[in-house]
Enzyme design. Structure first.
Site, PDB file in Angstrom:
ATOM      1  N   GLU A  75     -82.542  53.550 -80.975  1.00 41.61           N
ATOM      2  CA  GLU A  75     -81.338  52.765 -81.234  1.00 41.61           C
ATOM      3  C   GLU A  75     -81.555  51.283 -80.931  1.00 41.61           C
ATOM      4  O   GLU A  75     -81.124  50.421 -81.671  1.00 41.61           O
ATOM      5  CB  GLU A  75     -80.208  53.327 -80.358  1.00 41.61           C
ATOM      6  CG  GLU A  75     -78.876  52.629 -80.503  1.00 41.61           C
ATOM      7  CD  GLU A  75     -78.036  53.230 -81.615  1.00 41.61           C
ATOM      8  OE1 GLU A  75     -78.587  54.027 -82.390  1.00 41.61           O
ATOM      9  OE2 GLU A  75     -76.856  52.880 -81.706  1.00 41.61           O
ATOM     10  N   ASP A  76     -82.242  50.985 -79.837  1.00 41.30           N
ATOM     11  CA  ASP A  76     -82.270  49.617 -79.325  1.00 41.30           C
ATOM     12  C   ASP A  76     -83.623  48.920 -79.362  1.00 41.30           C
ATOM     13  O   ASP A  76     -83.742  47.795 -78.871  1.00 41.30           O
ATOM     14  CB  ASP A  76     -81.774  49.594 -77.868  1.00 41.30           C
ATOM     15  CG  ASP A  76     -80.315  50.014 -77.754  1.00 41.30           C
ATOM     16  OD1 ASP A  76     -79.610  49.900 -78.774  1.00 41.30           O
ATOM     17  OD2 ASP A  76     -79.902  50.447 -76.673  1.00 41.30           O
TER      18      ASP A  76
END
Ligand code: MN
Length: 489
Positions: A75-76
């Site tokens: 996600e990051d």
């Protein structure tokens, strides 16, 4: 928080854990998050480390802890889920993928909230461990809310109290539920929290501690005399639950008397009953408050003996007597179940049984009904969730068709079913439904009876019974027409 602390925690309950794997996951996550800073000013890796530590506290299995370390990578960071899979295999990649899906859940009013719950269900259906990771992730985010603006903070707390905490309770992960609740309580109701904290911590804590110690010393010496191996812990109720009690029963703090309990942990079930006898021989029991949750466990599977006695100075004192296994189950819920199951190689699936019991017990409470319905599925690997266009959830056995769905909605919908629209497309009535499908059934108003041929493909008992019933009634009707005076008994 360091990786060494996480590893030590794991080794406490799993001495044979693959430590090299944990270290490799840590290095992978650390390099992926390199240079990223949390709002608190800490390097980002602190967050997955805390997540993994919490998972180790609830005795999660190794893939879950590894996924906890990696949970924010796809996600990051620039590292992808594909890379996670290449390095750590499919099981761990699937757990991480589950978390990534869940990270899209936001509290944006009532409608969105329901949508979130639904996604939560779907994730659970695939793997319950995803939810455990999400709890651990959320707990650390709650602990670092100071760095977040107050509007977002409120939203996160509300979402936690309304979605996460109840699910943690249902899964029996009480230790996480309580921690999440107290943090949210503090942010959402700061005055009430401070007021209660003051009364509890400052005015009464010292006095209660003294009293608890007195009880401990007396019981400890009696148990030692009778040679029962034991551990005694004093335990204070957490603030949110006291506050709830005060609100629900309209009581003042001084009137909520069961704010503490003593836990006695012993090796065997027989010891539990022996300890009970000894406690009752020292202090006079209040029989109205005696509960044998070992003989009759609570619907969520909770087991313990509870007794309240008139202790020194005539004050009442609650004792909870249990084995270590019961204790871990009460603290860590489904996570501990999994741990003991793998340890003992049990064939019987205890979580299954207790979740079924919750379902039985809460059948009639409509507000959580939708959720309860789906909890059933998450452990039943052979079940699927299907939604109506309005967003109601139905659970069906894998392989179910639109006809099964139609009968699950209502007998008449089944009987008059003519077409099925699945995810906005037309499908034949014997089409196999999949998890998360949205199904709309078109009715043929003039249809009198279901099609007997549907019996060839329907999966659910209800659909089969209804179709057969109809055919039988239909045939009986024909016979009656032919043979006057024929009686159907
Ligand atoms: Mn996270």
């Amino acid at each position: 928080m360091t990786i060494e602390q996480v590893i030590r925690k794991i080794q406490e309950y799993n001495p044979e854990a693959d430590i090299a794997l944990i270290e490799r996951a840590y290095e992978f996550a650390k390099s992926a998050h390199e240079g990223q800073i949390r709002k608190t000013g800490d390097p980002y890796i602190i967050h997955p480390l805390h997540t993994a530590f919490t998972l180790a506290q609830i005795k999660a299995d190794i893939p879950t802890i590894v996924a906890g370390l990696l949970h924010d990578v796809p996600e990051d960071t620039s590292r992808t889920l594909e890379e996670v899979k290449e390095n750590f295999g499919e099981e761990i990649a699937n757990l991480v993928a589950g978390i990534t899906k869940l990270s899209n859940i936001k509290y944006r009013g009532e409608e969105r909230y329901k949508e979130s719950l639904r996604k939560m269900f779907l994730a659970m259906a695939e793997d319950l461990r995803v939810i455990l990771i999400k709890f651990a992730d959320r707990l650390h985010n709650l602990r670092t809310l100071e760095g977040v603006d107050s509007k977002k903070r409120q939203r996160i707390c509300r979402e936690t109290l309304e979605i996460y905490a109840p699910i943690a309770g249902l899964l029996g992960v009480w230790s996480l539920k309580w921690q999440m609740e107290d943090i949210c309580f503090k942010y959402l109701y700061p005055e009430e929290y401070q007021d209660l904290e003051y009364k509890y911590e400052i005015e009464r804590r010292a006095e209660l501690n003294q009293y608890i110690n007195k009880l401990k010393i007396i019981l400890d010496s009696e148990l030692s005399k009778s040679g029962i191996e034991h551990k005694i812990e004093g335990r204070f109720k957490h603030l949110y639950s006291i506050w709830q009690k005060m609100k629900n029963k309209d009581r003042k703090f001084d009137e909520v008397y069961d704010v503490f309990a003593l836990r006695v942990i012993v090796p065997t079930v027989a010891d539990c009953y022996n300890v009970l006898g000894i406690i009752h021989s020292i202090w006079r029991p209040n029989y109205n408050r005696f509960k044998d949750y070992i003989a009759v466990p609570k619907p969520n599977g909770y087991r313990s003996l509870h007794t309240t006695v008139f202790g020194p100075e005539g004050k009442s004192a609650e004792f909870q007597i249990r084995t270590q296994e019961m204790h871990d189950e009460a603290q860590y819920g489904i996570s501990a179940h999994a741990h003991y199951k793998s340890q003992m190689n049990e064939k019987t699936d205890r979580p299954l049984r207790w979740i079924q019991e919750i379902l039985e017990a809460q059948k009639d409470s409509s507000d959580t009904a939708e959720f309860i319905q789906t909890v059933k599925l998450d452990v039943f690997k052979d079940r699927i969730f299907v939604f109506t266009p309005k967003g109601d959830v139905y659970d069906l056995p894998r392989g179910s068709t639109p006809i099964d769905f139609a009968y699950a909605v209502h007998t008449e919908v089944g009987n008059k079913c003519s077409q099925a629209i699945v995810n906005s497309k037309n499908y034949p009535l014997d089409h196999e439904l999949k998890n998360g499908d949205m199904v709309e059934i078109l009715l043929e108003k003039n249809r009198k009876s279901p099609n007997h041929d549907w019996l060839k493909f329907v999966k659910t008992r209800k659909a089969k019974d209804r179709i057969r019933q109809y055919s039988r009634r239909f045939r009986l009707g024909q016979i009656k027409n032919i043979i006057p005076g024929f009686k159907d008994n």
